[in-house]
Design a protein around this motif. Structure first.
Motif, short mmCIF file in Angstrom:
data_model
loop_
_atom_site.label_atom_id
_atom_site.label_comp_id
_atom_site.label_asym_id
_atom_site.label_seq_id
_atom_site.Cartn_x
_atom_site.Cartn_y
_atom_site.Cartn_z
N TRP A 131 0.82 -1.20 0.00
CA TRP A 131 0.00 0.00 0.00
C TRP A 131 0.87 1.26 0.00
CZ3 TRP A 131 -4.84 1.11 -1.05
CH2 TRP A 131 -5.41 2.30 -0.58
N ASN A 132 1.90 1.27 0.82
CA ASN A 132 2.80 2.43 0.86
C ASN A 132 3.41 2.71 -0.51
OD1 ASN A 132 2.36 3.04 3.52
ND2 ASN A 132 4.43 2.58 4.21
N GLU A 133 3.85 1.64 -1.16
CA GLU A 133 4.45 1.79 -2.49
C GLU A 133 3.42 2.31 -3.49
OE1 GLU A 133 6.28 -1.84 -3.70
OE2 GLU A 133 7.42 -2.07 -1.84
N LEU A 134 2.22 1.75 -3.44
CA LEU A 134 1.18 2.11 -4.40
C LEU A 134 0.79 3.58 -4.28
CD1 LEU A 134 -0.98 1.21 -6.52
CD2 LEU A 134 -2.50 0.82 -4.56
N ILE A 135 0.47 4.03 -3.07
CA ILE A 135 -0.08 5.38 -2.92
C ILE A 135 1.00 6.47 -2.99
CG2 ILE A 135 -2.02 4.50 -1.60
CD1 ILE A 135 -0.78 5.70 0.93
N SER A 136 2.26 6.05 -3.08
CA SER A 136 3.34 7.02 -3.28
C SER A 136 3.55 7.35 -4.75
CB SER A 136 4.64 6.49 -2.68
OG SER A 136 4.53 6.33 -1.28
N ARG A 137 2.85 6.62 -5.62
CA ARG A 137 2.99 6.84 -7.06
C ARG A 137 2.16 8.03 -7.52
NH1 ARG A 137 2.56 1.05 -10.05
NH2 ARG A 137 2.36 2.53 -11.79
N ASP A 138 2.65 8.72 -8.55
CA ASP A 138 1.96 9.91 -9.07
C ASP A 138 0.76 9.56 -9.94
OD1 ASP A 138 3.78 11.58 -7.84
OD2 ASP A 138 5.12 11.65 -9.58
N ASP A 139 0.70 8.32 -10.43
CA ASP A 139 -0.38 7.96 -11.36
C ASP A 139 -1.55 7.24 -10.67
OD1 ASP A 139 1.09 5.70 -10.77
OD2 ASP A 139 0.92 4.82 -12.77
N VAL A 140 -1.63 7.37 -9.35
CA VAL A 140 -2.69 6.69 -8.59
C VAL A 140 -3.62 7.73 -7.97
CG1 VAL A 140 -3.17 5.24 -6.57
CG2 VAL A 140 -1.26 4.67 -8.09
N ILE A 141 -4.93 7.51 -8.14
CA ILE A 141 -5.94 8.33 -7.47
C ILE A 141 -6.29 7.63 -6.16
CG2 ILE A 141 -8.28 9.25 -7.59
CD1 ILE A 141 -8.05 9.20 -10.64
N LEU A 142 -6.08 8.32 -5.04
CA LEU A 142 -6.29 7.74 -3.72
C LEU A 142 -7.57 8.31 -3.12
CD1 LEU A 142 -5.28 6.04 -1.30
CD2 LEU A 142 -3.94 8.05 -0.60
N ILE A 143 -8.52 7.43 -2.80
CA ILE A 143 -9.83 7.87 -2.33
C ILE A 143 -10.16 7.27 -0.97
CG2 ILE A 143 -12.31 7.92 -2.83
CD1 ILE A 143 -11.58 7.65 -5.78
N ASP A 144 -10.55 8.14 -0.05
CA ASP A 144 -11.03 7.74 1.26
C ASP A 144 -12.53 7.48 1.13
OD1 ASP A 144 -11.83 7.58 3.94
OD2 ASP A 144 -10.35 9.04 4.60
N THR A 145 -12.95 6.23 1.27
CA THR A 145 -14.37 5.90 1.06
C THR A 145 -15.23 6.13 2.29
OG1 THR A 145 -14.14 3.57 1.71
CG2 THR A 145 -13.67 4.12 -0.59
N ASP A 183 -9.65 5.04 -16.80
CA ASP A 183 -8.37 4.50 -17.27
C ASP A 183 -7.26 4.66 -16.23
OD1 ASP A 183 -8.48 7.27 -17.49
OD2 ASP A 183 -7.04 7.31 -19.17
N LYS A 184 -7.59 5.28 -15.08
CA LYS A 184 -6.59 5.53 -14.04
C LYS A 184 -6.53 4.39 -13.02
CE LYS A 184 -5.71 9.83 -15.40
NZ LYS A 184 -4.38 10.28 -15.89
N LYS A 185 -5.41 4.31 -12.34
CA LYS A 185 -5.32 3.42 -11.17
C LYS A 185 -6.03 4.10 -10.00
CE LYS A 185 -0.92 1.11 -12.23
NZ LYS A 185 -0.75 1.64 -13.60
N VAL A 186 -6.95 3.40 -9.38
CA VAL A 186 -7.70 3.96 -8.26
C VAL A 186 -7.47 3.08 -7.03
CG1 VAL A 186 -9.96 4.61 -7.38
CG2 VAL A 186 -9.47 4.86 -9.82
N ALA A 187 -7.01 3.71 -5.95
CA ALA A 187 -6.77 3.00 -4.69
C ALA A 187 -7.75 3.54 -3.65
CB ALA A 187 -5.34 3.21 -4.22
N MET A 188 -8.39 2.64 -2.91
CA MET A 188 -9.39 3.05 -1.93
C MET A 188 -9.16 2.35 -0.59
SD MET A 188 -12.83 3.23 -4.29
CE MET A 188 -12.62 1.58 -4.94
N TYR A 212 -7.63 -0.88 -6.66
CA TYR A 212 -6.89 -1.46 -5.54
C TYR A 212 -7.57 -1.08 -4.22
CZ TYR A 212 -3.21 -1.67 -9.10
OH TYR A 212 -2.49 -1.91 -10.24
N HIS A 213 -7.42 -1.96 -3.21
CA HIS A 213 -7.89 -1.59 -1.88
C HIS A 213 -7.00 -2.17 -0.81
CE1 HIS A 213 -10.88 -5.24 -1.84
NE2 HIS A 213 -10.13 -5.30 -2.90
N LEU A 214 -6.99 -1.48 0.33
CA LEU A 214 -6.12 -1.85 1.46
C LEU A 214 -6.75 -2.99 2.23
CD1 LEU A 214 -3.69 -1.28 3.30
CD2 LEU A 214 -5.05 0.51 4.41
N LYS A 215 -6.15 -4.16 2.17
CA LYS A 215 -6.70 -5.33 2.84
C LYS A 215 -6.67 -5.15 4.35
CE LYS A 215 -6.42 -10.37 3.12
NZ LYS A 215 -7.89 -10.48 3.04
#
Length: 310
Positions: A131-145, A183-188, A212-215
């Motif tokens: 998760w740390n690696e993923l959300i540190s990327r510039d091409d990821v949209i990070l959403i608090d659900t 078309d974007k990477k989305v992490a929630m 993607y989601h944080l298990k």
């Protein structure tokens, strides 16, 4: 199916030992939710357990607290019922975190209001390190659900706040604000993972490709990730008497305003707008004087009841 609630008798206080708080859920087909609820009611009447469990045809969800025997008993019961893959986390509370035990029968174990398939249409799970690696990327949209008041207590660095008051509003947010980003990477992420099980399923259903989601949610992250490596800012709002927890699942400094439910910091509680149990900076202008008098009376009754127990 209309929601029904079983209010069980108030749970006894524990002497000297902390309460074990267990947050749990599992999506699993339940053939007869009403029957499962009745058998849960029979079980919890014989053990020292408080909190809330929600039962539906899609599974079980809840947070409960009790002594070690009570927590082990509810776990064993659920294992015997086929809930052998629970998303499960334990923490401690030095005060009783819930007043009563409630068991609810609902259509959904977490209410999205849109039919999705969280058991078959799932995103990419990430453990805390990934998760740390993923959300540190510039091409990821990070959403608090989570909801707006939960976001206020704390969130991940760079996370977007959808400004929802309930999870039911999340599908509208997706369709109105995210539709052009398929078309974007989305992490929630969410508190324990359950809302993200449904939100990732929803996005995939809406045509998003890379979700993607944080298990285990924020709670698992705070439990496992050392503070010095953490990308979490603030505290994690929890739905019990502790209000919020931080790294190591230690109780935080936020306290819930019992008038509006929003978390308040020590600085906010020092403001003239704060009156314990009556108002805070978030609700001082949203209630009438008559309502505030009602809150004062309620707070006085709570204080009197606590004194009688001492």
């Amino acid at each position: 199916m209309n929601a029904t609630v079983e209010q069980l008798a108030p749970v006894a206080e524990q002497a000297n030992t902390p309460w074990v708080v267990a947050a749990l859920y599992q999506f699993r087909e339940v053939a007869d939710p009403a029957d499962l609820r009745e058998r849960l009611i029979n079980l919890v009447q014989s053990i020292n357990l408080c909190g809330t469990l929600i039962v539906a045809g899609e599974g079980i969800n809840g947070t409960v607290a009790g002594d070690r025997h009570a927590i082990d008993s509810i776990n064993q019961f659920l294992q015997n019922e086929g809930f052998d893959n629970l998303e499960y986390k334990e923490s401690e509370s030095h005060e009783k975190p819930f007043r009563k035990m409630k068991i609810k029968l609902k259509k959904e174990i977490v209410t999205l209001g849109v039919e999705v398939k969280p058991r078959s249409l799932v995103g990419h799970y990430c453990d805390p390190e990934e998760w740390n690696e993923l959300i540190s990327r510039d091409d990821v949209i990070l959403i608090d659900t989570r909801n707006d008041y939960e976001y206020k207590a704390g969130t991940f660095q760079g996370a977007i706040d959808p400004q929802t008051e309930t999870f039911r509003e999340f599908p509208d947010y997706v369709r109105q604000q995210l539709a052009n980003h398929k078309d974007k990477k989305v992490a929630m992420f969410c508190t324990g993972g359950i809302r993200c099980e449904k939100s990732t399923s929803l996005l995939l259903q809406e045509g998003f490709k890379d979700v993607y989601h944080l298990k285990g949610g924020i709670l698992k992250y705070l439990e496992e990730m050392p503070a010095e490596k953490s990308l979490w800012k603030g505290e994690c709002f929890v739905f019990d008497g502790r209000t919020a927890v931080t790294h190591g699942l230690q109780e935080g400094i936020n306290e819930k305003c019992h008038a509006c439910g929003w978390p308040t910091t020590p600085e906010e509680r020092a403001l003239p707008s704060y009156e314990h149990g009556v108002s805070c900076i978030h609700c001082i202008d949203k209630t009438t004087e008559q309502q505030k008098e009602g809150f004062r009376m309620r707070q006085s009754q709570i204080v009197s009841a606590k004194r009688k127990r001492l």
